[in-house]
Design a protein around this motif. Sequence first.
Motif, PDB file in Angstrom:
ATOM      1  N   ASN A   9       1.785   5.468   6.587  1.00  0.00           N
ATOM      2  CA  ASN A   9       3.057   5.991   6.107  1.00  0.00           C
ATOM      3  C   ASN A   9       2.720   7.074   5.089  1.00  0.00           C
ATOM      4  O   ASN A   9       1.549   7.433   4.932  1.00  0.00           O
ATOM      5  CB  ASN A   9       3.937   4.876   5.519  1.00  0.00           C
ATOM      6  N   ASP A  11       2.499   7.072   1.904  1.00  0.00           N
ATOM      7  CA  ASP A  11       1.584   6.646   0.837  1.00  0.00           C
ATOM      8  C   ASP A  11       0.170   6.392   1.335  1.00  0.00           C
ATOM      9  O   ASP A  11      -0.804   6.725   0.663  1.00  0.00           O
ATOM     10  CB  ASP A  11       2.112   5.378   0.157  1.00  0.00           C
ATOM     11  N   THR A  12       0.037   5.793   2.510  1.00  0.00           N
ATOM     12  CA  THR A  12      -1.295   5.434   3.001  1.00  0.00           C
ATOM     13  C   THR A  12      -1.987   6.581   3.724  1.00  0.00           C
ATOM     14  O   THR A  12      -3.211   6.559   3.883  1.00  0.00           O
ATOM     15  CB  THR A  12      -1.222   4.217   3.946  1.00  0.00           C
TER      16      THR A  12
END
Length: 122
Positions: A9, A11-12
């Motif tokens: 996503n 963030d990752t």
Amino acid sequence: MSSRCTALNADTALPYLGQTVIMELGWDDDPEPVWRCLHVLGVVLPKEGVYEHGHFMVLNALNPDEFPHEIFWANIRTLQTVHDRPEVRPEPGGLIRSGAALPARRNRISIPSNGSTGEAHP
């Protein structure tokens, strides 16, 4: 069919920016996965209601093309960074030890201790 890498996503995905990675890619209509070594040059984040498909902009690390390609997160099954070998750092005193075996020392008077006989070898 193998499971998808669902952990990607906004963030990752960002920590992969600028990294060299190994990816296992798979598609619903092709049962055989494809493995690639890629440089991640960019991250395109999904925007709800505008563009829902997050993906990486990548170059093949082993055979770079002129322009980057898109790898959509939905097609990634496995993703792992490739870590470079650690740098060789000099030991105290400025010596770098290669680990290579040294020639046996010759202790005869006619042959110097460095093993040289003084003869030329073509």
